[in-house]
Scaffold this motif. Structure first.
Motif, PDB file in Angstrom:
ATOM      1  N   LYS A 164      98.282  46.568  26.248  1.00 23.77           N
ATOM      2  CA  LYS A 164      98.422  46.251  27.673  1.00 23.77           C
ATOM      3  C   LYS A 164      97.766  44.903  27.966  1.00 23.77           C
ATOM      4  CE  LYS A 164      98.722  50.956  29.372  1.00 23.77           C
ATOM      5  NZ  LYS A 164      98.182  51.951  30.278  1.00 23.77           N
ATOM      6  N   GLU A 165      98.160  44.324  29.101  1.00 26.08           N
ATOM      7  CA  GLU A 165      97.557  43.062  29.521  1.00 26.08           C
ATOM      8  C   GLU A 165      96.172  43.304  30.094  1.00 26.08           C
ATOM      9  OE1 GLU A 165     100.352  41.482  32.336  1.00 26.08           O
ATOM     10  OE2 GLU A 165     101.662  40.713  30.767  1.00 26.08           O
ATOM     11  N   GLY A 166      95.244  42.432  29.756  1.00 23.36           N
ATOM     12  CA  GLY A 166      93.901  42.464  30.324  1.00 23.36           C
ATOM     13  C   GLY A 166      93.609  41.127  30.973  1.00 23.36           C
ATOM     14  N   TYR A 167      93.016  41.167  32.156  1.00 27.43           N
ATOM     15  CA  TYR A 167      92.697  39.947  32.895  1.00 27.43           C
ATOM     16  C   TYR A 167      91.179  39.811  32.995  1.00 27.43           C
ATOM     17  CZ  TYR A 167      97.607  40.063  34.199  1.00 27.43           C
ATOM     18  OH  TYR A 167      98.975  40.083  34.162  1.00 27.43           O
ATOM     19  N   VAL A 224      83.501  37.927  41.873  1.00 26.54           N
ATOM     20  CA  VAL A 224      84.521  37.166  42.605  1.00 26.54           C
ATOM     21  C   VAL A 224      84.386  37.424  44.107  1.00 26.54           C
ATOM     22  CG1 VAL A 224      87.002  36.888  43.026  1.00 26.54           C
ATOM     23  CG2 VAL A 224      86.156  37.073  40.681  1.00 26.54           C
ATOM     24  N   GLU A 225      84.170  38.674  44.483  1.00 24.05           N
ATOM     25  CA  GLU A 225      84.007  38.991  45.905  1.00 24.05           C
ATOM     26  C   GLU A 225      82.795  38.281  46.494  1.00 24.05           C
ATOM     27  OE1 GLU A 225      83.941  43.261  45.463  1.00 24.05           O
ATOM     28  OE2 GLU A 225      86.039  43.423  46.065  1.00 24.05           O
ATOM     29  N   GLU A 226      81.688  38.249  45.760  1.00 24.58           N
ATOM     30  CA  GLU A 226      80.479  37.574  46.243  1.00 24.58           C
ATOM     31  C   GLU A 226      80.690  36.069  46.375  1.00 24.58           C
ATOM     32  OE1 GLU A 226      77.826  39.077  47.474  1.00 24.58           O
ATOM     33  OE2 GLU A 226      78.801  40.988  47.025  1.00 24.58           O
ATOM     34  N   ILE A 229      92.795  32.195  42.123  1.00 29.29           N
ATOM     35  CA  ILE A 229      91.683  32.098  41.163  1.00 29.29           C
ATOM     36  C   ILE A 229      92.253  32.053  39.749  1.00 29.29           C
ATOM     37  CG2 ILE A 229      89.653  33.333  40.299  1.00 29.29           C
ATOM     38  CD1 ILE A 229      89.918  34.761  43.231  1.00 29.29           C
ATOM     39  N   PRO A 230      91.805  31.091  38.923  1.00 31.79           N
ATOM     40  CA  PRO A 230      92.286  31.059  37.544  1.00 31.79           C
ATOM     41  C   PRO A 230      91.576  32.116  36.697  1.00 31.79           C
ATOM     42  CG  PRO A 230      90.706  29.301  37.878  1.00 31.79           C
ATOM     43  CD  PRO A 230      90.879  29.990  39.214  1.00 31.79           C
ATOM     44  N   VAL A 231      92.354  32.866  35.927  1.00 32.36           N
ATOM     45  CA  VAL A 231      91.814  33.869  35.016  1.00 32.36           C
ATOM     46  C   VAL A 231      92.562  33.772  33.692  1.00 32.36           C
ATOM     47  CG1 VAL A 231      91.176  35.434  36.897  1.00 32.36           C
ATOM     48  CG2 VAL A 231      93.358  35.739  35.739  1.00 32.36           C
ATOM     49  N   ALA A 232      91.997  34.394  32.675  1.00 31.93           N
ATOM     50  CA  ALA A 232      92.657  34.462  31.372  1.00 31.93           C
ATOM     51  C   ALA A 232      93.310  35.825  31.224  1.00 31.93           C
ATOM     52  CB  ALA A 232      91.641  34.243  30.255  1.00 31.93           C
ATOM     53  N   VAL A 256      93.105  40.055  42.057  1.00 31.85           N
ATOM     54  CA  VAL A 256      91.849  40.113  41.296  1.00 31.85           C
ATOM     55  C   VAL A 256      91.275  41.525  41.363  1.00 31.85           C
ATOM     56  CG1 VAL A 256      89.401  39.421  41.432  1.00 31.85           C
ATOM     57  CG2 VAL A 256      91.191  37.689  41.369  1.00 31.85           C
ATOM     58  N   LYS A 257      91.238  42.093  42.564  1.00 31.69           N
ATOM     59  CA  LYS A 257      90.678  43.434  42.750  1.00 31.69           C
ATOM     60  C   LYS A 257      91.489  44.486  41.993  1.00 31.69           C
ATOM     61  CE  LYS A 257      88.902  42.202  47.274  1.00 31.69           C
ATOM     62  NZ  LYS A 257      89.038  42.375  48.718  1.00 31.69           N
ATOM     63  N   GLU A 258      92.761  44.243  41.852  1.00 36.19           N
ATOM     64  CA  GLU A 258      93.655  45.187  41.188  1.00 36.19           C
ATOM     65  C   GLU A 258      93.689  44.990  39.668  1.00 36.19           C
ATOM     66  OE1 GLU A 258      98.458  45.270  40.760  1.00 36.19           O
ATOM     67  OE2 GLU A 258      97.672  45.021  42.790  1.00 36.19           O
ATOM     68  N   LYS A 259      93.603  43.732  39.202  1.00 31.74           N
ATOM     69  CA  LYS A 259      93.903  43.454  37.803  1.00 31.74           C
ATOM     70  C   LYS A 259      92.711  43.126  36.905  1.00 31.74           C
ATOM     71  CE  LYS A 259      98.652  41.987  38.483  1.00 31.74           C
ATOM     72  NZ  LYS A 259      99.678  41.027  38.129  1.00 31.74           N
TER      73      LYS A 259
END
Length: 156
Positions: free
Chosen positions: A43-46, A143-145, A32-35, A130-133
């Motif tokens: 810190k990094e944010g997704y 995303v899960e849906e 999945i593409p994310v920013a 995705v679930k972690e970040k």
């Protein structure tokens, strides 16, 4: 309509409300593409690609514009899937915030330009990542849906 609220609204607080539209798509490897950007603490944010709706633009136009600005990615929003919102307090800006997101399944074309937002970087995440970040819980839920509605069905 599938809808879910995250966080608790404190009745005595005034919230800044922001309505946005976001796209979730999958490459041929299921990523999945994310920013990725940096948060106030360094810190990094997704975050999902998408953002605040400007003026009277449609959800689809917002997603197309934001994907191009944040990642240089050309996309086509196809299906509205769910609406999620999140009540929370942002310490860095001392703001009570109510983010309202409309989430769409989108088709990913390709990278056609450099992002115009220099602090955003395109990153491809697996479902587990995705679930972690992802930084916002309503985005993880969306995303899960979308995965259940479009990817899991296709694999069955």
């Amino acid at each position: 309509m599938l809808e879910k609220t995250f966080g608790q609204k404190e009745p005595s607080k005034k919230y800044t409300e922001r309505v946005g539209a976001y796209g979730v798509g999958f490459d041929k490897n299921g990523k999945i593409p994310v920013a990725m950007t940096h948060l106030y603490n360094g810190k990094e944010g997704y975050f999902l690609l998408g953002g605040g709706i400007e003026n009277d633009e449609t959800h689809s136009r917002c997603i197309e514009r934001e994907c191009l600005e944040e990642a240089g990615l050309k996309v086509m929003p196809l299906n509205f899937v769910c609406k999620g919102d999140y009540f929370h307090f942002i310490e860095q800006t001392n703001t009570f915030f109510h983010g309202i997101g409309y989430f769409y399944y989108m088709e990913i074309d390709k990278v056609i330009a450099n992002p115009t937002e220099p602090d955003h970087h395109l990153v491809w995440l697996t479902m587990d990542e995705v679930k972690e970040k992802l930084f916002l819980p309503h985005q993880i839920w969306a995303v899960e849906e979308i995965y259940k509605a479009f990817v899991k069905k296709a694999l069955s």
